[in-house]
Design a protein around this motif. Structure first.
Motif, short mmCIF file in Angstrom:
data_model
loop_
_atom_site.label_atom_id
_atom_site.label_comp_id
_atom_site.label_asym_id
_atom_site.label_seq_id
_atom_site.Cartn_x
_atom_site.Cartn_y
_atom_site.Cartn_z
N SER A 122 0.84 -1.19 0.00
CA SER A 122 0.00 0.00 0.00
C SER A 122 0.88 1.24 0.00
CB SER A 122 -0.89 0.02 1.24
OG SER A 122 -1.76 -1.09 1.22
N PHE A 123 0.49 2.22 -0.80
CA PHE A 123 1.20 3.49 -0.86
C PHE A 123 0.25 4.60 -0.43
CE2 PHE A 123 3.24 0.81 -4.02
CZ PHE A 123 4.58 0.99 -3.72
N GLU A 124 0.75 5.47 0.41
CA GLU A 124 -0.03 6.62 0.84
C GLU A 124 -0.11 7.63 -0.31
OE1 GLU A 124 -1.64 7.03 3.81
OE2 GLU A 124 -1.04 4.94 4.15
N ASP A 125 -1.18 8.40 -0.34
CA ASP A 125 -1.29 9.48 -1.32
C ASP A 125 -0.19 10.50 -1.04
OD1 ASP A 125 -3.51 8.39 -2.54
OD2 ASP A 125 -4.94 9.63 -1.44
N TYR A 126 0.22 11.19 -2.09
CA TYR A 126 1.19 12.27 -1.93
C TYR A 126 0.54 13.42 -1.18
CZ TYR A 126 4.03 9.99 -5.53
OH TYR A 126 4.79 9.11 -6.23
N SER A 127 1.34 14.15 -0.43
CA SER A 127 0.85 15.36 0.24
C SER A 127 0.75 16.47 -0.82
CB SER A 127 1.82 15.79 1.35
OG SER A 127 3.04 16.26 0.76
N GLU A 128 0.09 17.56 -0.47
CA GLU A 128 -0.01 18.69 -1.40
C GLU A 128 1.37 19.23 -1.73
OE1 GLU A 128 -2.17 18.56 1.34
OE2 GLU A 128 -3.92 18.01 0.14
N LYS A 129 2.26 19.28 -0.76
CA LYS A 129 3.62 19.78 -0.98
C LYS A 129 4.37 18.85 -1.94
CE LYS A 129 6.73 22.77 0.65
NZ LYS A 129 6.57 24.21 0.65
N GLU A 130 4.22 17.55 -1.76
CA GLU A 130 4.86 16.59 -2.67
C GLU A 130 4.29 16.73 -4.08
OE1 GLU A 130 6.02 12.82 0.17
OE2 GLU A 130 3.90 13.18 -0.25
N LEU A 131 2.99 16.96 -4.17
CA LEU A 131 2.37 17.14 -5.49
C LEU A 131 2.86 18.42 -6.15
CD1 LEU A 131 -1.21 15.87 -4.67
CD2 LEU A 131 0.43 14.82 -6.25
N TRP A 132 3.15 19.45 -5.37
CA TRP A 132 3.75 20.68 -5.91
C TRP A 132 5.11 20.35 -6.51
CZ3 TRP A 132 4.68 25.10 -7.99
CH2 TRP A 132 5.88 25.79 -7.77
N TYR A 133 5.95 19.62 -5.78
CA TYR A 133 7.28 19.26 -6.29
C TYR A 133 7.17 18.41 -7.56
CZ TYR A 133 9.24 20.89 -1.85
OH TYR A 133 9.60 21.65 -0.76
N GLU B 3 1.59 27.95 -3.70
CA GLU B 3 0.39 27.97 -2.86
C GLU B 3 -0.86 27.66 -3.69
OE1 GLU B 3 -2.11 30.98 0.03
OE2 GLU B 3 0.01 31.39 -0.33
N MET B 4 -0.93 28.22 -4.89
CA MET B 4 -2.08 28.00 -5.77
C MET B 4 -2.22 26.51 -6.12
SD MET B 4 -2.66 29.34 -9.68
CE MET B 4 -2.48 31.04 -9.23
N ILE B 5 -1.11 25.88 -6.44
CA ILE B 5 -1.14 24.47 -6.83
C ILE B 5 -1.45 23.58 -5.62
CG2 ILE B 5 0.29 22.57 -7.69
CD1 ILE B 5 1.52 24.65 -9.65
N CYS B 6 -0.88 23.89 -4.47
CA CYS B 6 -1.18 23.11 -3.26
C CYS B 6 -2.66 23.22 -2.90
CB CYS B 6 -0.31 23.57 -2.09
SG CYS B 6 1.41 23.07 -2.22
N THR B 7 -3.21 24.42 -2.98
CA THR B 7 -4.63 24.62 -2.70
C THR B 7 -5.49 23.85 -3.69
OG1 THR B 7 -4.22 26.79 -1.76
CG2 THR B 7 -6.47 26.35 -2.50
N TYR B 8 -5.12 23.91 -4.96
CA TYR B 8 -5.86 23.18 -6.00
C TYR B 8 -5.86 21.68 -5.69
CZ TYR B 8 -6.75 20.83 -10.41
OH TYR B 8 -7.24 19.98 -11.37
N MET B 9 -4.70 21.13 -5.36
CA MET B 9 -4.61 19.70 -5.08
C MET B 9 -5.45 19.32 -3.87
SD MET B 9 -2.86 18.33 -7.43
CE MET B 9 -1.63 18.71 -8.67
N ARG B 10 -5.44 20.14 -2.84
CA ARG B 10 -6.24 19.87 -1.64
C ARG B 10 -7.73 19.88 -1.99
NH1 ARG B 10 -3.36 22.50 1.38
NH2 ARG B 10 -4.08 24.60 0.86
N GLU B 11 -8.17 20.87 -2.76
CA GLU B 11 -9.58 20.96 -3.15
C GLU B 11 -9.99 19.80 -4.06
OE1 GLU B 11 -9.94 24.85 -4.89
OE2 GLU B 11 -9.92 25.84 -2.94
N ARG B 12 -9.12 19.43 -5.00
CA ARG B 12 -9.44 18.32 -5.91
C ARG B 12 -9.53 17.00 -5.16
NH1 ARG B 12 -11.75 19.04 -10.78
NH2 ARG B 12 -10.56 17.47 -11.88
N ARG B 13 -8.66 16.83 -4.17
CA ARG B 13 -8.68 15.59 -3.36
C ARG B 13 -10.03 15.48 -2.65
NH1 ARG B 13 -4.21 12.94 -1.58
NH2 ARG B 13 -2.95 14.83 -1.66
N ILE B 14 -10.51 16.58 -2.09
CA ILE B 14 -11.80 16.59 -1.40
C ILE B 14 -12.93 16.37 -2.40
CG2 ILE B 14 -13.43 18.05 -0.13
CD1 ILE B 14 -10.86 19.37 1.15
N MET B 15 -12.88 17.08 -3.52
CA MET B 15 -13.93 17.02 -4.52
C MET B 15 -14.05 15.63 -5.16
SD MET B 15 -14.15 19.09 -8.15
CE MET B 15 -14.21 20.69 -7.40
#
Length: 139
Positions: free
Chosen positions: A29-40, A59-71
């Motif tokens: 099992s692999f954990e999902d990437y964090s928003e910071k990792e997704l930015w990198y 910040e924009m990309i981290c926020t986008y990833m967080r919102e998309r994960r929820i959505m």
């Protein structure tokens, strides 16, 4: 053979055949990437395509990833979301440069490009599955 499945799908897959579970020696099992990792990861995808990205986009990309994960919940694509965002930002940059008749020595993806890309991805209809193929005898 490697099967890449979401957590809930692993159990369903193993139940398909009584002997399947005994033939699969390991489930990792692999954990999902964090928003910071997704930015990198997203920034590296840009670099791999020859584009520079300003730090103001982080910040924009981290926020986008967080919102998309929820959505999207379990449909969230992790790094695939980054790839889609990069592709949308590249299209936005191309349109911007064409409309402004800009020729850049360095290929930059700006916050404006990512913002346009984010908006286009939010407008994208939710797709559960897509059939690929041909229709014979008609449209």
């Amino acid at each position: 053979v490697i099967f890449a499945l979401y957590p809930g799908e692993v159990e369903d897959f193993l139940k398909l055949d009584a002997g399947l579970c005994s033939r699969i020696s390991r489930v990792v099992s692999f954990e999902d990437y964090s928003e910071k990792e997704l930015w990198y990861i997203t920034r590296q995808m840009c670099k791999d395509r020859g584009y520079e990205v300003s730090e103001e986009c982080e910040e924009m990309i981290c926020t986008y990833m967080r919102e998309r994960r929820i959505m999207l919940g379990e449909e969230f694509g992790n790094a695939r979301e980054g790839r889609k965002l990069v592709e949308a930002a590249v299209i936005a940059r191309s349109l911007r440069c064409y409309e402004e008749e800009v020729v850049e020595e360095k290929l930059w993806l700006t916050a404006e490009d990512f913002s346009y890309g984010i908006q286009s991805l939010y407008r994208e209809p939710e797709k559960k599955s897509r059939a690929i193929g041909f229709v014979v005898g008609g449209v």
